[in-house]
Motif scaffolding. Structure first.
Motif, PDB file in Angstrom:
ATOM      1  N   UNK A 152       1.208  -1.192  -0.175  1.00  0.00           N
ATOM      2  CA  UNK A 152      -0.391   0.007   0.081  1.00  0.00           C
ATOM      3  C   UNK A 152       0.948   1.575   0.284  1.00  0.00           C
ATOM      4  N   UNK A 153       0.291   2.389  -0.080  1.00  0.00           N
ATOM      5  CA  UNK A 153       1.057   3.971   0.028  1.00  0.00           C
ATOM      6  C   UNK A 153       0.093   4.938   0.029  1.00  0.00           C
ATOM      7  N   UNK A 154       0.510   5.326   1.668  1.00  0.00           N
ATOM      8  CA  UNK A 154      -0.069   5.922   2.051  1.00  0.00           C
ATOM      9  C   UNK A 154      -1.517   5.461   2.629  1.00  0.00           C
ATOM     10  N   UNK A 155      -1.404   4.459   3.286  1.00  0.00           N
ATOM     11  CA  UNK A 155      -2.770   3.997   3.773  1.00  0.00           C
ATOM     12  C   UNK A 155      -3.841   3.364   2.642  1.00  0.00           C
ATOM     13  N   UNK A 156      -2.921   4.033   1.175  1.00  0.00           N
ATOM     14  CA  UNK A 156      -4.313   3.395   0.747  1.00  0.00           C
ATOM     15  C   UNK A 156      -3.242   2.179  -0.597  1.00  0.00           C
ATOM     16  N   UNK A 157      -4.655   0.602  -0.173  1.00  0.00           N
ATOM     17  CA  UNK A 157      -4.605  -0.543  -1.062  1.00  0.00           C
ATOM     18  C   UNK A 157      -4.294  -0.557  -2.376  1.00  0.00           C
ATOM     19  N   UNK A 205       2.400  -5.044 -17.048  1.00  0.00           N
ATOM     20  CA  UNK A 205       1.846  -4.605 -15.237  1.00  0.00           C
ATOM     21  C   UNK A 205       0.942  -3.033 -14.731  1.00  0.00           C
ATOM     22  N   UNK A 206      -0.396  -3.594 -13.932  1.00  0.00           N
ATOM     23  CA  UNK A 206      -1.080  -2.588 -13.830  1.00  0.00           C
ATOM     24  C   UNK A 206      -1.131  -2.464 -12.432  1.00  0.00           C
ATOM     25  N   UNK A 207      -1.436  -1.863 -12.174  1.00  0.00           N
ATOM     26  CA  UNK A 207      -1.569  -0.948 -11.183  1.00  0.00           C
ATOM     27  C   UNK A 207      -2.744  -0.495 -10.331  1.00  0.00           C
ATOM     28  N   UNK A 208      -3.831  -0.903  -9.653  1.00  0.00           N
ATOM     29  CA  UNK A 208      -5.953  -0.740  -9.384  1.00  0.00           C
ATOM     30  C   UNK A 208      -5.600  -0.176  -7.940  1.00  0.00           C
ATOM     31  N   UNK A 209      -6.634   1.229  -7.773  1.00  0.00           N
ATOM     32  CA  UNK A 209      -6.504   1.750  -6.765  1.00  0.00           C
ATOM     33  C   UNK A 209      -7.791   1.598  -6.445  1.00  0.00           C
ATOM     34  N   UNK A 210      -8.494   1.109  -6.185  1.00  0.00           N
ATOM     35  CA  UNK A 210      -9.755   0.562  -6.182  1.00  0.00           C
ATOM     36  C   UNK A 210     -10.730   1.324  -5.648  1.00  0.00           C
ATOM     37  N   UNK A 211     -10.089   1.999  -3.942  1.00  0.00           N
ATOM     38  CA  UNK A 211     -10.771   2.766  -3.503  1.00  0.00           C
ATOM     39  C   UNK A 211     -10.994   4.257  -3.654  1.00  0.00           C
ATOM     40  N   UNK A 212      -9.619   4.340  -4.739  1.00  0.00           N
ATOM     41  CA  UNK A 212     -10.112   5.961  -5.679  1.00  0.00           C
ATOM     42  C   UNK A 212     -10.519   5.774  -6.801  1.00  0.00           C
ATOM     43  N   UNK A 213     -11.837   5.172  -6.557  1.00  0.00           N
ATOM     44  CA  UNK A 213     -12.558   5.507  -7.763  1.00  0.00           C
ATOM     45  C   UNK A 213     -12.114   4.605  -8.489  1.00  0.00           C
ATOM     46  N   UNK A 214     -12.037   2.989  -8.488  1.00  0.00           N
ATOM     47  CA  UNK A 214     -11.759   2.117  -9.009  1.00  0.00           C
ATOM     48  C   UNK A 214     -10.652   2.624 -10.081  1.00  0.00           C
ATOM     49  N   UNK A 273       1.116  12.732  -5.990  1.00  0.00           N
ATOM     50  CA  UNK A 273       1.252  11.744  -4.674  1.00  0.00           C
ATOM     51  C   UNK A 273      -0.353  11.419  -5.018  1.00  0.00           C
ATOM     52  N   UNK A 274      -0.685  10.284  -4.634  1.00  0.00           N
ATOM     53  CA  UNK A 274      -1.596   9.387  -4.045  1.00  0.00           C
ATOM     54  C   UNK A 274      -1.928   9.375  -2.487  1.00  0.00           C
ATOM     55  N   UNK A 275      -3.354   9.671  -2.258  1.00  0.00           N
ATOM     56  CA  UNK A 275      -4.075  10.071  -0.882  1.00  0.00           C
ATOM     57  C   UNK A 275      -5.556   9.477  -0.840  1.00  0.00           C
TER      58      UNK A 275
END
Length: 325
Positions: free
Chosen positions: A7-12, A22-31, A51-53
């Motif tokens: 995770x990064x900054x608490x984001x999975x 390679x794909x990096x997905x951030x579901x909690x930030x709008x998919x 930066x991701x927050x």
């Protein structure tokens, strides 16, 4: 393969990968699809802006009108039901590109040897649910998607896929190939941030400038060479296909889509972004945005009958493919 242990900054962060991509997905930030890596050439196709927050970081700080200007980190967002500017429609008010980017999506997958994941979200202001599968097969990324109307009455909405290609793709070495099509510059472009003539209409790729000359929209500059931002609408495409070609790095990235659903393409040219808020000259990339309608904003799209109408308890499906060559 799937990696789900960091995770990064608490984001999975969820990574789906093989030897090629390679794909990096951030579901909690709008998919969000945060990054797409061409592992052979070590190129990240998507631009990273900041930066991701977590969404909670912005609580109480941002007005509805300009929320995404602050939230936007780059990558590939999906926007339903209001692609575009702040406006009101159907008794609801919508901020810039609201509401799917502001929601946390749920992600599903089997085990870490899988080559695909599924994500789902239920909208709040309209009774729509979205289910999509993202799969990699060798050098091909496929997004299969379904939207369902969970009410008994018709729902009208706009649909926009918003991949933002960054400086590793958008530079002097790369050109953009589109089928024969028409162009229309957004009438609201800021004359202090753009050289394009507002509301100009013509044929791809030449666009009239405010000085009376022409510029080639299929060509780009390097980061730091310009400080511009504007929006151009593409219509009357003979097929749903766009190709980024770079003979120096030897890549060809092709995206294909269903032009019956995404009849238009929005080209968001963020080459510096202009001075001051929100980019301060620091952004560089191109939004190649697959759109169900135009101009910007659901109310304007409805007024011009460039909008999707989904009958009660019905579904609409589509597929998008990205080839890493």
């Amino acid at each position: 393969m799937i990696e789900d242990r960091w995770s990064f900054n608490g984001i999975k962060i969820i990574e789906v990968y093989n030897d090629i991509v390679s794909l990096k997905l951030v579901p909690e930030l709008g998919g969000l699809i945060w990054a797409i890596y061409d592992r052979t050439r070590r190129v990240n196709l998507l631009g990273s802006v900041k930066e991701l927050r977590p969404l909670s970081y912005f609580d109480g700080l941002i007005k509805n009108k300009d929320f995404l200007d602050i939230l936007f980190v780059g990558g590939w967002y999906e926007i339903i039901p209001n692609p575009g500017y702040y406006n009101e429609y159907g008794g609801a008010s919508y901020g810039l590109h609201e509401e799917t980017p502001y929601l946390s999506w749920t992600i599903y997958y089997g085990n870490r040897k899988d080559d695909k994941v599924s994500m789902r979200v239920d909208l709040i202001k309209v009774p729509l649910s979205i289910q999509k599968e993202i799969k990699i097969d060798k050098n091909v990324i496929t997004v299969n998607e379904k939207i369902r109307n969970n009410s008994d009455e018709p729902i009208r909405f706009g649909w926009l896929h918003h991949p933002f290609f960054g400086e590793e793709v958008i530079n002097r070495e790369t050109s953009l190939k589109l089928p024969p099509c028409d162009i229309n510059v957004d009438p609201n472009v800021d004359k202090n941030k753009s050289i394009l003539k507002p509301n100009f209409r013509g044929k791809w790729p030449l666009c009239e400038t405010v000085s009376g000359g022409y510029t080639d929209l299929s060509k780009f500059t390097n980061k730091g060479e310009e400080n511009l931002e504007d929006l151009v609408y593409i219509s009357n495409l003979s097929r749903g296909e766009a190709v980024f070609q770079n003979p120096v790095k030897g890549f060809e990235y092709k995206i294909i889509w269903d032009p019956a659903i995404f009849k238009y393409v929005w080209l968001w040219r963020a080459f510096g972004g202009g001075s001051g808020y929100p980019w301060y000259g620091n952004i560089h990339g191109l939004g190649l945005e697959l759109a169900s309608g135009y101009p910007s904003g659901i109310s304007e799209q409805a007024k011009n009958d460039r909008i999707i109408t989904l009958e009660g308890n019905r579904e609409i499906k589509t597929e998008i493919k990205l080839f890493i060559n």
